[in-house]
Design a protein around this motif. Structure first.
Motif, PDB file in Angstrom:
ATOM      1  N   UNK A 117       0.668  -1.069   0.135  1.00 18.19           N
ATOM      2  CA  UNK A 117      -0.109  -0.144  -0.006  1.00 18.19           C
ATOM      3  C   UNK A 117       0.738   1.239  -0.030  1.00 18.19           C
ATOM      4  N   UNK A 118       0.297   2.315  -0.603  1.00 19.12           N
ATOM      5  CA  UNK A 118       1.240   3.592  -0.708  1.00 19.12           C
ATOM      6  C   UNK A 118       0.211   4.787  -0.532  1.00 19.12           C
ATOM      7  N   UNK A 119       0.823   5.862   0.076  1.00 14.05           N
ATOM      8  CA  UNK A 119       0.106   7.198  -0.059  1.00 14.05           C
ATOM      9  C   UNK A 119       0.488   8.171  -1.127  1.00 14.05           C
ATOM     10  N   UNK A 120      -0.126   8.737  -1.721  1.00 16.57           N
ATOM     11  CA  UNK A 120       0.239   9.774  -2.646  1.00 16.57           C
ATOM     12  C   UNK A 120       0.296   9.321  -4.145  1.00 16.57           C
ATOM     13  N   UNK A 121       0.334  10.277  -5.166  1.00 12.81           N
ATOM     14  CA  UNK A 121       0.390   9.859  -6.426  1.00 12.81           C
ATOM     15  C   UNK A 121       1.786   9.132  -6.923  1.00 12.81           C
ATOM     16  N   UNK A 122       1.685   8.107  -7.715  1.00 13.43           N
ATOM     17  CA  UNK A 122       2.691   7.353  -7.948  1.00 13.43           C
ATOM     18  C   UNK A 122       2.655   6.996  -9.651  1.00 13.43           C
ATOM     19  N   UNK A 123       3.616   6.635  -9.981  1.00 12.24           N
ATOM     20  CA  UNK A 123       3.673   6.301 -11.451  1.00 12.24           C
ATOM     21  C   UNK A 123       3.705   4.667 -11.570  1.00 12.24           C
ATOM     22  N   UNK A 124       3.443   4.092 -10.642  1.00  8.83           N
ATOM     23  CA  UNK A 124       3.251   2.623 -10.753  1.00  8.83           C
ATOM     24  C   UNK A 124       2.088   2.363  -9.770  1.00  8.83           C
ATOM     25  N   UNK A 125       1.544   1.032  -9.967  1.00 13.73           N
ATOM     26  CA  UNK A 125       0.463   0.560  -9.063  1.00 13.73           C
ATOM     27  C   UNK A 125       0.895  -0.568  -7.973  1.00 13.73           C
TER      28      UNK A 125
END
Ligand SMILES: C[S@@+](CC[C@H](N)C(=O)[O-])C[C@H]1O[C@@H](n2cnc3c(N)ncnc32)[C@H](O)[C@@H]1O
Length: 262
Positions: free
Chosen positions: A94-102
């Motif tokens: 899981x992650x927070x914030x916008x990322x260029x990966x899923x």
């Protein structure tokens, strides 16, 4: 000392941190749904009741931010030595914030790296195929500041209690019941009553927290009482009754009543 990542329900982070500190562990950081602790080894046998889940940390790196190249480099830095285990394993990220990966990209990168280091069999969640029953579970969190790579030392999540055999409509999530019990300030010798006991979650979590209090659960529904007795055959006096007519002298009432009692 082992670095441990404790996951909680939103809003219970500080209660879980307090429970861990009371048990003698050093709380390093509290953030959204997460508490990081430097814990002594007994944390695995005696985990916090308010926690949803607990993982032992095996890799840490600064959160790499948006890019996949950054993620790959950070994972290389974080995952250097992990316990050798040749069985099946799955990874949940899981992650927070916008990322260029899923999330599946994170999971597959971590899974492939751990498989290379350990010889274990990685099960990807990308294709929606159920993972093998017998497996270990890794958890990866990018919390905006740090990348954590960790593994659950149990077969199932902590919130899945071994005592729970039955539930009723409205049964509480056990860590939430544990949090309510903590807030009730139970003490040895207290008489504690749940006049809408349902399947008994509150009293059973309270008893785990304070075994030296005395517990009574009342419900008007025989099916609920049957569930409560199946969940807690000892240590709580369950009885059938109408909450509106209960007048036991008690020190604490611990309950989540129905919306309707008529
Ligand atoms: C929300 S459930 C409690 C769930 C419980 N805390 C648990 O985790 O399983 C509410 C319970 O109140 C019981 N109830 C409703 N009206 C009641 C009444 N007047 N007297 C006693 N029990 C009642 C229902 O039968 C139901 O089991």
């Amino acid at each position: 000392m082992q670095l441990v990542l404790v996951r909680t329900v939103t809003g219970l982070e500080h209660l879980a941190a307090e429970e861990l500190a009371d048990a003698g562990h050093r709380v390093v950081e509290v953030s959204k749904r997460q508490v990081i602790v430097e814990a002594s080894p007994e944390v695995v046998e005696r985990p916090p009741l308010v926690a949803d889940d607990l993982f032992e940390v095996y890799g840490v790196a600064p959160d790499p931010g948006r890019t996949r190249a950054g993620l790959t480099a950070a994972l290389r830095e974080a995952i250097r030595s992990v316990p050798i285990a040749r069985g099946a394993f799955a990874v949940s990220a899981s992650f927070q914030g916008p990322r260029n990966f899923g999330r599946y990209d994170v999971e597959d990168l971590v899974g492939e790296r751990i498989a290379r280091l350990t010889g274990g069999r990685y099960h990807s969640r990308r294709y929606g195929v159920a993972p093998p029953e017998e497996r270990s579970d890794w958890r990866v969190v990018l919390d905006g500041k740090t990348l954590w790579v960790s593994r659950r030392p149990y077969a199932v999540p902590l919130h899945r209690r071994t005592w729970r055999r039955q539930t009723v409509r409205g049964s509480l999530h056990p860590p939430v019941a544990a949090a309510m019990a903590r807030l009730a300030g139970l003490a040895p010798g207290h008489e504690v009553l749940d006049p809408f006991c349902g399947a008994g979650t509150l009293l059973l979590e309270a008893r785990a927290l304070e075994p030296r209090a005395r517990y009574a659960g009342v419900d008007r529904d025989p099916a609920a009482l049957e569930a409560a007795r199946a969940n807690g055959p000892e240590g709580v006096k369950w009885r059938r009754g109408d909450a509106r007519r209960v007048d036991d002298p008690v020190d604490r009432i611990l309950t989540n009543p129905s919306g309707t009692t008529a």
